[in-house]
Scaffold this motif. Structure first.
Motif, PDB file in Angstrom:
ATOM      1  N   GLY A  60      65.649 -28.108  51.739  1.00  0.00           N
ATOM      2  CA  GLY A  60      64.831 -28.659  50.420  1.00  0.00           C
ATOM      3  C   GLY A  60      64.280 -27.619  49.464  1.00  0.00           C
ATOM      4  O   GLY A  60      63.554 -27.878  48.792  1.00  0.00           O
ATOM      5  N   SER A  81      61.440 -25.785  45.125  1.00  0.00           N
ATOM      6  CA  SER A  81      61.758 -26.939  45.989  1.00  0.00           C
ATOM      7  C   SER A  81      62.447 -27.852  45.198  1.00  0.00           C
ATOM      8  O   SER A  81      62.401 -28.000  43.937  1.00  0.00           O
ATOM      9  CB  SER A  81      60.294 -27.626  46.193  1.00  0.00           C
ATOM     10  OG  SER A  81      60.513 -28.868  46.734  1.00  0.00           O
ATOM     11  N   ASN A 123      62.739 -31.015  46.303  1.00  0.00           N
ATOM     12  CA  ASN A 123      62.278 -32.604  46.639  1.00  0.00           C
ATOM     13  C   ASN A 123      61.410 -32.928  45.559  1.00  0.00           C
ATOM     14  O   ASN A 123      61.018 -32.376  44.814  1.00  0.00           O
ATOM     15  CB  ASN A 123      61.418 -32.416  47.934  1.00  0.00           C
ATOM     16  CG  ASN A 123      61.940 -32.153  49.134  1.00  0.00           C
ATOM     17  OD1 ASN A 123      63.256 -32.309  48.996  1.00  0.00           O
ATOM     18  ND2 ASN A 123      61.360 -31.171  50.010  1.00  0.00           N
TER      19      ASN A 123
END
Length: 343
Positions: free
Chosen positions: A233, A341, A343
């Protein structure tokens, strides 16, 4: 009784005044001449440490004082140790350099008597926060056999110095050591021993002081950049973003050392790496106020790495080393500083 006219009395008084003036002028001239003599720089020569060649073998204790630190080295058998750092070994070549300096230094010129100018020459009393470096050598009975304050270097092969409590500064020549090096305990102990090839680092794992741990690796030495393998991620902000952190443990110059039993701080971070040849090292960091101390352990994951692991373990086992703020930041950089990140 003789009789003098006013003109005669004035003449006599004038002669007396003139004689007195000439007398005072002569006296003043003597005073000025004497002051000039006192102010002259006297000639000096000869060794700075009288009889050092005959007394050197008796040296058993060396104390170095600076404005920020005092450390003591003592002889243990045929070797020297840093007694003020848990008896960490002192490099023999450093003792030899000091011996050569104390034996070879010779006075070349007498300098100022003005104590206010001592600091300009790097000769301020270190006990009072001055810039000088004081070197004191004692025999086994505690008798002093050398004591001097060294200051700034004077050209090539020259240095300013004075006696502790002395009222005059001097210049000397010989095999001098830069006072900045004299006052560095790490140099005496050789704390620059940690040296590996950065290009040999295959993978690294970082547990920063804050944030998640992360791991990077390269498939082979021909691969230029490290790949982020954990955590998922996340992706590196640039192809080479992790390179500096992965190889930060390859070469370090530690700032200080003490027995690991004297550690009082809490464990805060970790940096571990493995080389392509199978040498693995793990660094555990402990926080003591603003300082970061590290303990190190090595292992051989391949037979060929065994001698190298043993070599370094012999130098780090039982010790904790102080790392600089910059080195600590590179070794334990947070994941969010090199990746983002997804995500």
């Amino acid at each position: 009784m003789s009789r003098h006219t006013p003109h005669t009395r004035r003449g006599v008084q004038g002669l007396i005044a003139l004689a007195l003036a000439l007398s005072l002028l002569g006296l003043g001239g003597v005073v000025v001449w004497r002051d000039a003599r006192i102010g002259q720089t006297p000639e000096v020569s000869g060794p700075v440490v009288e009889g050092w060649p005959e007394q050197a073998s008796a040296a058993a204790r060396i104390r170095i004082e600076t404005a920020g630190d005092t450390f003591v080295m003592e002889q243990r058998g045929a070797s020297w140790v840093m007694a003020s750092r848990g008896d960490y070994p002192v490099r023999a070549e450093r003792i030899a350099e000091l011996d050569a300096m104390l034996q070879g230094l010779s006075f070349t010129e007498a300098m100022t008597r003005d104590a206010d100018k001592f600091d300009r020459l790097g000769l301020g009393d270190p006990q009072a926060g001055g810039a000088g470096v004081r070197i004191s050598v004692f025999d086994a009975e505690g008798d002093q056999i050398a004591d001097l304050i060294t200051g700034r270097l004077r050209g090539e092969g020259g240095v300013y110095l004075r006696r502790p409590g002395g009222v005059r500064a001097y210049a000397a020549s010989g095999p001098v050591i830069d006072p900045a090096l004299l006052g560095d305990p790490g140099r005496w102990m050789g704390l620059e021993f940690w040296n590996h090839e950065a290009s040999a680092i295959a993978r690294a794992e970082i547990q920063p002081e804050f944030g998640p741990s992360w791991r990077v690796m390269r498939a082979g030495e021909a691969q230029r950049y490290y790949e982020l393998r954990e955590p998922s991620g996340w992706r590196l902000v640039t192809a080479g973003a992790a390179n500096g952190v992965a190889t930060a443990g390859a070469q370090l110059r530690f700032r200080d050392v003490k027995p690991d039993q004297e550690l009082v701080g809490a464990y805060v971070a970790r940096h571990a790496a493995v080389t392509f040849s199978g040498l693995a090292y793990e660094m555990l960091f402990f926080a003591e106020n603003d300082e970061r101390w590290v303990t190190i352990e090595l292992a051989a994951l391949a037979d060929d790495a065994g001698p190298r692991a043993n070599h370094f373990n012999a130098q780090v086992e039982g010790w904790a080393f102080l790392v600089s703020e910059d080195a600590y930041e590179r070794l334990t950089r947070g994941l969010d500083q090199v990746a983002e990140s997804t995500n």
